[in-house]
Design an enzyme around this catalytic site. Sequence first.
Site, PDB file in Angstrom:
ATOM      1  N   GLU A  35      44.380  -2.106   8.884  1.00 59.35           N
ATOM      2  CA  GLU A  35      45.362  -3.022   8.318  1.00 59.35           C
ATOM      3  C   GLU A  35      44.684  -4.008   7.364  1.00 59.35           C
ATOM      4  OE1 GLU A  35      48.240  -6.503  10.188  1.00 59.35           O
ATOM      5  OE2 GLU A  35      47.853  -4.681  11.326  1.00 59.35           O
ATOM      6  N   GLU A  53      49.459 -13.143   4.551  1.00 60.61           N
ATOM      7  CA  GLU A  53      50.476 -13.838   5.322  1.00 60.61           C
ATOM      8  C   GLU A  53      50.617 -15.257   4.797  1.00 60.61           C
ATOM      9  OE1 GLU A  53      50.431 -11.983   9.746  1.00 60.61           O
ATOM     10  OE2 GLU A  53      48.760 -13.308   9.271  1.00 60.61           O
TER      11      GLU A  53
END
Length: 259
Positions: free
Chosen positions: A145, A149
């Site tokens: 991943e 964010e």
Amino acid sequence: MPSRTRSRRFRTPHWLLAPLAALALLLSPMTGPAYAVGGSFTDNFDFHDTGRWSKSDGWSNGDMFNVGWRADHTWFNGGVMGQNLDVATCPSGCSGKPYASGEYRTNDLYSYGRFEARLQAVKREGVVTGFFTYTGPSDGQPWDEIDVEILGKNTTQMQTNYFTDGVGGHETVIDLGFDASAGYHDYAIEWWNQGTINWFVDGRLVHQENGSRGPLPTRPMRIMTNLWPGIGVDGWLGRFTYPGTPLTARYDWIKYTKY
């Protein structure tokens, strides 16, 4: 501060680390491990392209994700893709959670290249606006991943992170120099097979990982977006309270350039 669970991905709490990125695949009713590796594209979000994208619908990631994914909470209008966070038909229509929101992800997986999104984030304590890449056991692969964010408690910053074989803990907080909730800005992840991940904001390099803090991801990943409120992670995200009207993250476009 506890690590968080994504879908059916469980991990040991890391009380001294900021919790990790945001997403969901393993609760998805996907079949496989079969997948295709996609090529370069630009999506201007004039409509929901079902050949390229899927809307998460009818499940929740559990643990610190205090939301159920609903397909009707990812919408398209006037060249914009939006994701709403609200209380419509909750909890009965929200997988037992008090809030509903949207998650969007590619059908194909994508290898080394540049992943870009022009987006406007949500300002609200307790909320995360996420743009990231992910793969895991639902694709017949270990968990890799790469994350962007934006935490609603401080939308003048973004947090980067990556996971390789399920190991994260590489969080870095970047000062943006603007309010990400006040308008659209361009965010990019450049993932090189030469051994670096570079993060860009409005074309400016703001962070690089070269593997010195742990091996970098190597496996093709899906491109994903989501919007979610946390629970039990007030020290990281702040405490979420619903303002009484929907919160909306907006995306003008997403682009992938294969390297």
